[in-house]
Design an enzyme around this catalytic site. Structure first.
Site, PDB file in Angstrom:
ATOM      1  N   LYS A 176     -54.100 -51.826  10.707  1.00  0.00           N
ATOM      2  CA  LYS A 176     -52.645 -51.730  10.641  1.00  0.00           C
ATOM      3  C   LYS A 176     -52.172 -50.813  11.751  1.00  0.00           C
ATOM      4  O   LYS A 176     -52.872 -49.877  12.160  1.00  0.00           O
ATOM      5  CB  LYS A 176     -52.194 -51.148   9.293  1.00  0.00           C
ATOM      6  CG  LYS A 176     -50.795 -51.547   8.892  1.00  0.00           C
ATOM      7  CD  LYS A 176     -50.718 -52.994   8.431  1.00  0.00           C
ATOM      8  CE  LYS A 176     -49.338 -53.329   7.908  1.00  0.00           C
ATOM      9  NZ  LYS A 176     -49.289 -54.681   7.324  1.00  0.00           N
ATOM     10  N   VAL A 200     -34.032 -55.905  -0.038  1.00  0.00           N
ATOM     11  CA  VAL A 200     -33.737 -57.323   0.169  1.00  0.00           C
ATOM     12  C   VAL A 200     -33.700 -57.641   1.666  1.00  0.00           C
ATOM     13  O   VAL A 200     -32.747 -58.192   2.187  1.00  0.00           O
ATOM     14  CB  VAL A 200     -32.421 -57.753  -0.524  1.00  0.00           C
ATOM     15  CG1 VAL A 200     -32.617 -57.848  -2.010  1.00  0.00           C
ATOM     16  CG2 VAL A 200     -31.274 -56.791  -0.201  1.00  0.00           C
TER      17      VAL A 200
END
Length: 229
Positions: free
Chosen positions: A85, A182
């Protein structure tokens, strides 16, 4: 570009990581950490996250934690890939530039294929295109897979549906589901949940994302209820 090996053995999240390095480029402002957890199954693959971490220590911990997770995710998926990562300490809304992404691409190239980067939080497919001008060890280009968010959201959705069936004995229809965040993944997850008949409660610290959620909500059938908090 300056590259420093990080002695991360005592850092939270360390779990026998093979390699952890800090890449700094004064000209572009790049401050990136690449953590390779395991290459036992193949090259370490994992996305690049751009986030305004408060401290370098916080960024290192996140890179360690996320890279370990990628080892397990790739192994469980049966992929010939290890886990890695990258995190870039920056605000993706104000600090991200094509020059910064190209500098990160040069950092990725120094691993000579041991680490393969891709899109994560704070990145879009066009950022991967910038990286690809400096290295071939990058996935998720605009002309290929593009945005991986729908696939991530679907994986989360399928796990939630299975958990509801196993624990509650029925599907997601009629359940109230809270979604925190979101963005690209969260909004797509909301679409899937609403289509399955779930009632949604959503929250996000970013007003722009909530505006997108409100626009999506207005476009949905009246039978799908969602509360924006």
């Amino acid at each position: 570009m300056q590259t420093v090996v990080i002695a991360a053995a005592s850092a939270p999240g360390f779990d026998g990581h093979e390699q952890v390095q800090f890449h700094k480029d004064e000209r572009t402002g790049l401050r990136a950490i690449v953590a390779i957890h395991s290459t036992q199954l193949g090259p370490a693959a994992g996305g690049c996250r751009i986030y305004p971490y408060k401290t370098e220590a916080e960024a290192i911990t996140d890179a360690l934690r996320l890279s370990k997770g990628m080892s397990y995710k790739n192994a469980l998926a049966g992929l010939p890939l290890g886990g890695g990562k990258a995190v870039i300490i920056a605000d993706p809304l104000t600090d991200k530039t094509p020059e910064l992404m190209r500098a990160f691409g040069r950092a990725v190239e120094t691993y000579a294929g041991r680490y393969i980067t891709a899109e994560d939080v704070g990145c879009v497919a066009s950022d991967m295109d910038c990286i690809a001008t400096e290295t071939r060890h990058v996935a998720g280009l605009s002309a290929r897979v593009g945005d991986p968010s729908p696939y991530t959201a679907r994986g989360v959705f399928l796990c939630m549906r299975l958990a509801a069936r196993e624990r509650l004995g029925h599907d997601l229809a009629g359940l109230k589901v809270a979604v925190k965040g979101v963005g690209h993944v969260g909004l797509e997850l909301c679409r899937l949940l609403a289509a399955a008949g779930a009632s949604l409660v959503v929250a996000d610290v970013r007003c722009g994302y909530l505006c997108s959620m409100r626009s999506w909500r207005r476009s949905q059938h009246r039978g799908h209820r969602s509360d924006v908090c």
